[in-house]
Design a protein around this motif. Structure first.
Motif, mmCIF file in Angstrom:
data_model
loop_
_atom_site.group_PDB
_atom_site.id
_atom_site.type_symbol
_atom_site.label_atom_id
_atom_site.label_comp_id
_atom_site.label_asym_id
_atom_site.label_seq_id
_atom_site.Cartn_x
_atom_site.Cartn_y
_atom_site.Cartn_z
ATOM 1 N N ILE A 176 9.999 -21.452 2.255
ATOM 2 C CA ILE A 176 10.465 -21.568 1.016
ATOM 3 C C ILE A 176 11.035 -22.928 0.293
ATOM 4 O O ILE A 176 10.953 -23.267 -0.664
ATOM 5 C CB ILE A 176 12.015 -20.687 0.932
ATOM 6 C CG1 ILE A 176 11.426 -18.983 1.285
ATOM 7 C CG2 ILE A 176 12.588 -20.458 -0.466
ATOM 8 C CD1 ILE A 176 12.656 -18.034 1.007
ATOM 9 N N THR A 209 8.272 -14.906 -4.267
ATOM 10 C CA THR A 209 7.905 -13.841 -3.184
ATOM 11 C C THR A 209 7.318 -12.626 -3.823
ATOM 12 O O THR A 209 7.247 -12.471 -5.166
ATOM 13 C CB THR A 209 9.269 -13.160 -2.619
ATOM 14 O OG1 THR A 209 10.223 -12.727 -3.799
ATOM 15 C CG2 THR A 209 10.221 -14.389 -1.890
ATOM 16 N N LYS A 210 6.704 -11.840 -2.892
ATOM 17 C CA LYS A 210 5.806 -10.826 -3.489
ATOM 18 C C LYS A 210 6.880 -9.335 -3.350
ATOM 19 O O LYS A 210 6.438 -8.589 -3.890
ATOM 20 C CB LYS A 210 4.834 -10.422 -2.639
ATOM 21 C CG LYS A 210 3.676 -11.435 -2.870
ATOM 22 C CD LYS A 210 2.266 -11.262 -2.357
ATOM 23 C CE LYS A 210 1.823 -9.887 -3.615
ATOM 24 N NZ LYS A 210 0.492 -9.629 -3.372
ATOM 25 N N LEU A 251 2.549 -18.803 -1.215
ATOM 26 C CA LEU A 251 3.479 -17.654 -0.442
ATOM 27 C C LEU A 251 3.644 -17.880 0.893
ATOM 28 O O LEU A 251 4.558 -17.655 1.675
ATOM 29 C CB LEU A 251 2.961 -16.227 -0.801
ATOM 30 C CG LEU A 251 3.390 -15.827 -2.344
ATOM 31 C CD1 LEU A 251 2.701 -14.589 -2.610
ATOM 32 C CD2 LEU A 251 4.743 -15.563 -2.332
ATOM 33 N N TYR A 309 4.697 -10.728 -8.683
ATOM 34 C CA TYR A 309 5.614 -12.057 -8.035
ATOM 35 C C TYR A 309 6.957 -12.000 -8.597
ATOM 36 O O TYR A 309 7.105 -12.027 -9.762
ATOM 37 C CB TYR A 309 4.641 -13.116 -8.545
ATOM 38 C CG TYR A 309 3.304 -12.893 -7.818
ATOM 39 C CD1 TYR A 309 3.061 -13.265 -6.556
ATOM 40 C CD2 TYR A 309 2.154 -12.552 -8.637
ATOM 41 C CE1 TYR A 309 1.767 -13.153 -6.208
ATOM 42 C CE2 TYR A 309 0.858 -12.308 -8.208
ATOM 43 C CZ TYR A 309 0.652 -12.794 -6.950
ATOM 44 O OH TYR A 309 -0.529 -12.678 -6.468
#
Length: 411
Positions: free
Chosen positions: A152, A18-19, A148, A4
């Motif tokens: 955002i 974010t991933k 997630l 992450y």
């Protein structure tokens, strides 16, 4: 293994995750969550993966410590990173495989099993190595996955995301330690069960082996809490001395806030340790009371046997004398001799009983100590107005009433 990336929007001052890495921004920090299955049997490959992903070269001895499933709680500071090994008590909520098909065998000490969580901590990287099924960490991972899915701008609401690796580590530790507080009620109920079993007077207590195992489990719990407190204190010392080494480069919580959170974790563990110590003391007190009651009951039985022996001793003497094989014994051929002897024996018995009664050795009507400890006082009621029976208060109330009567008559 899951990665992450946490970013900071400097314009609007909020954090998002974010991933996958963003090409045009540098992450505030990276969280790499690994299970022990990712490390075991491929330690060298895992080290290379961590080096490529985080630019951290792990010490060989630290890797050995991570591979050791029974390693105690420690904190070790290095130039590039810090290593914290924190052992968590395996609770019923955890889905850790501890059977024959498990990848690693857990040593169960007196029925108490623990699992290690390894934190590799730097200013921009957090690497966690845990067992699959650790509910505390997996719950936080699930919450991160839920975040997630949001836009955002909404990820930092209603609860703020972690600002740096130290902040995230403390949140994970807090989720594990908070689960310990839920153990107080079942532990207390278990101790109450043993107290009732030890002090019941209906049957003999035979579960000594199980009681010893649980008592030693409480002691092992105290030792585990002591190890955790020592590791947290070493982490606190590192925050005090080298906070600039572990805080985020762009934005970080104040040092005082981090210290307060570490102290809060330590206080929670200390509460569990003190509660466990009190429970061990309660079990030990019940055992001492049980043995004291047994000893008192034995003394009571011996007292009764001694009284019976003292009563029958003169009777045995008389029957022994008149049972001797002599031709001439006074009263032997007297037709009333038998009844005279029976009367003498009866008088002797009555005199001895009266003597023992006056000495308060018989006829006290006492119950067994075990029965008195086990009895349930169902008819006990608390008188909330007990103070009205206090004699000086009664006299004061009567005097006041008389004065009121006099004033009424005068009017």
């Amino acid at each position: 293994m899951q990665t992450y990336y946490f970013y900071l929007n400097s314009a609007e001052a909020y954090t998002y995750v974010t991933k996958a890495p963003l090409l045009d921004k540098e992450p505030e920090f990276i969280w790499v969550d690994c299970t022990r299955a990712d490390v075991i049997h491929r330690a060298e490959a895992w080290q290379k993966e961590m080096l490529e992903l985080t630019q951290i070269t792990l010490n060989e001895y630290h890797v050995r410590d991570i591979l050791n499933v029974e390693h105690p709680c420690i904190f070790d500071a290095m130039d590039d990173y810090n290593l914290l090994i924190f052992r968590k008590l395996i609770t019923p909520d955890d889905k850790i495989n501890a059977g024959e098909s498990a990848l690693e065998k857990h040593e169960s000490v007196f029925g108490l099993a623990t699992t290690p969580i390894n934190f590799i901590l730097s200013s921009q990287v957090l690497i966690t190595v845990r067992e699959a099924g650790n509910r505390a960490v997996e719950a936080y991972v699930e919450r991160t996955e839920t975040i997630l899915c949001r836009p955002i701008e909404e990820q930092n609401k209603p609860r703020k995301l972690a600002l740096n690796p130290l902040d995230l580590s403390l949140r994970l530790l807090n989720s594990m330690v908070d689960g310990y507080l839920d153990l107080r009620i079942p532990l207390t109920r278990r101790v109450e069960f043993w107290q009732q079993e030890l002090l019941q007077g209906h049957r003999r207590f035979t579960q000594w082996n199980q009681l010893l195992q649980e008592n030693m489990a409480f002691q092992q719990m105290e030792n585990l809490c002591e190890e955790q407190i020592e590791a947290l204190l070493e982490l606190r010392d590192e925050i005090v001395e080298n906070y600039s080494h572990i805080k985020g480069k762009k934005r970080a919580e104040k040092q005082d806030i981090m210290l307060v959170r570490v102290d809060d974790l330590s206080s929670h563990v200390e509460r569990i340790q003190k509660h466990t110590t009190r429970l061990r003391g309660a079990i030990q007190a019940a055992m001492d009371l049980h043995f004291s009651a047994i000893a008192n009951q034995t003394n009571e039985n011996m007292r009764i046997l001694a009284i019976i022996t003292a009563i029958f001793a003169p009777l045995t003497l008389l029957t022994g004398i008149y049972g001797m094989n002599f031709d001439i014994i006074p009263g032997l051929k007297d037709p009333m001799g038998f009844w005279i002897m029976m009367a003498a024996m009866l008088i002797c018995t009555v005199v001895l009983i009266i003597f023992f009664y006056r000495r308060h050795l018989v006829g006290r009507g006492e119950r067994s100590v075990m029965d008195m400890l086990a009895q349930q006082h169902k008819d006990q009621h608390v008188n909330l107005f007990w103070f009205l029976d206090y004699e000086p208060l009664k006299q004061t109330v009567k005097g006041t009433l008389k004065e009121v009567e006099k004033l009424t008559k005068l009017k």
